[in-house]
Design an enzyme around this catalytic site. Structure first.
Site: not given
Ligand SMILES: *Cc1c(COP(=O)(O)O)cnc(C)c1O
Length: 427
Positions: A100, A122, A389
């Site tokens: 991310k 968010e 990930s």
């Protein structure tokens, strides 16, 4: 008929909407946000796609702050057991523990170029909020993270870390007090104040141009892979597998291979099983419908009126009702295959790769690993690449409870007792 593969959106849409094909995506937002979205689109072209200086600065941050490139690892022991060649792209080694940050750093740098001084974001489980907080600390931006009140209670460690990184975490008390309410609140805030404020969105979804921006920043994953595979073999891998929440790690991982003949597989959260509210699998699910929600048209788990349904997964990062429009398109034209993995299968795959390869994968990523275990049973001697990930450290509250409940309970009880004893002594 051979379908056109959309590598990027055309005027915000993926797919031609000819015949039975849909055009997914779009920019279905209240008019008050049009100027902000237009400004974002212009900046995306000017900086992200066309500025050499921007690209150089971003590369430097990728290397010196995130720690890129992340390694591509030959999983020798697992390969032997599974009769295939397994390779792992380990995004879990990136700063803050997951992919991310690639997108967060990119968007915060873009905001800075645009002259913005304040970032809003968010977050659901807190992973995107954490990455954004870290990027803001590094680049000297004010950071406000909207988070559902229920999520704040459930995800204290991430809230704690976001605050350590200097962010302000705002509790969202409306609706179900979870991710979708946090998205709504962030959009509301953005529509009130977009002059100095930039909204950093966390996955390949939301209104155009976000799905394109996020994929662009995440495509560093497959760009690195296309160089790294040369250390191991000539040409392309045979199969690539990634987990799918909104779609950012999978699209970043597939990006450079969409036009190749590599078999691409996405793995969704099968949760506890097939019932409503028991999973977060949007592909091949009778409860998934074409809907317009949160600014884009795609497949959502919804009732027949288009109201979003509750979802569930053991992995917070996959627990979302919608899926990015580009993936919905790639599914529809048959370019990407989709499977789902149950909670129990993800937990098993996580343990298998921990013991054979010394890698603690995040529960999200463990869905991709579970997909690899399934696929490996049906093929032989194939080069299978799996995207890890994120790393699993963040999951100890869930995995320890699932795998060693009694000892975990004992540990937590002791911690609390010790805190209370300490407290009495101090008084
Ligand atoms: C958020 C998250 C995901 C799911 O999001 P995508 O946008 O589909 O990538 C997967 N893995 C990890 C570790 C995450 O934090």
């Amino acid at each position: 008929m051979k379908h056109k593969i959309f590598l990027k959106s055309k005027k915000g849409f993926f797919g031609t909407s000819k015949g039975k094909e849909h055009a997914f995506g779009g920019q279905y937002m209240p008019e008050i946000l049009y100027p902000a979205l237009q400004e974002l689109e212009e900046a995306y072209y000017k900086y992200v796609l066309n500025s050499k200086e921007f690209k150089r600065e971003l590369r430097a941050l990728y290397r010196d702050f995130i720690g890129r490139p992340t390694p591509l690892i030959y999983a020798k022991n697992a390969s032997k057991i599974l009769n295939n060649e397994i390779y792992l792209k380990f995004e879990g080694l990136a700063n803050t523990g997951a992919h991310k940050i690639n997108n967060a750093v990119g968007q915060v740098l873009l905001a800075k170029k645009m002259g913005k001084t304040r970032i809003i974001a968010e977050t659901g489980a807190g992973q995107h909020g954490l990455a954004t907080s870290a990027a803001c600390a590094k680049l000297g931006m004010e950071c406000v993270v909207f988070m559902g009140a229920r999520d704040i209670k459930r995800q204290f460690p991430n809230v704690f870390n976001m605050e350590l990184l200097g962010a302000k975490v705002v509790s969202v008390e409306s609706g179900s007090q979870t991710l979708k309410d946090a998205v709504n609140e962030a959009l509301r805030e953005w529509s009130k104040e977009s002059k100095n404020t930039f909204y950093v969105l966390g996955s390949t979804l939301g209104p155009y141009p976000y799905p394109d921006i996020v994929r662009e920043f995440q495509s560093i994953i497959s760009e690195e892979i296309s160089r790294q595979t040369k250390n191991f073999f000539k040409g392309n891998p045979d199969i690539m597998i990634a987990c799918v929440g909104g779609g950012s790690n999978s699209l970043g991982f597939f990006s450079h291979y969409l036009k190749s003949s590599v078999r691409l597989i996405g793995v969704e959260a099968g949760g506890r099983g097939k019932g409503i509210g028991e999973n977060a699998a949007r592909m091949d699910n009778p409860n998934a419908h074409l809907c317009i929600a949160q600014g884009y048209k795609s497949l959502f788990l919804s009732d027949k009126y288009g109201n979003l349904l509750e979802t569930y997964s053991i992995s917070a990062g996959l627990d979302y009702a919608g899926v990015g429009p580009q993936l919905a398109h790639l599914k529809e034209i048959g370019r990407v295959e989709f499977l789902s993995a149950l909670d129990s299968e993800a937990l098993e795959a996580m343990q298998f790769f921990a013991k054979t390869e010394g890698i603690l994968a995040a529960l999200e990523s463990s869905h991709a690993l579970a997909g690899a275990l399934k696929i490996a049973k049906s093929v032989k001697g194939q080069k299978i690449l799996v995207n890890i990930s994120g790393r699993g450290d963040k999951d100890i509250f869930i995995t320890a409870k699932a795998l060693q409940k009694e000892r975990w309970k004992e540990f937590l009880t002791r911690e609390i007792e010790e805190m209370q004893n300490h407290h009495t002594k101090q008084n």
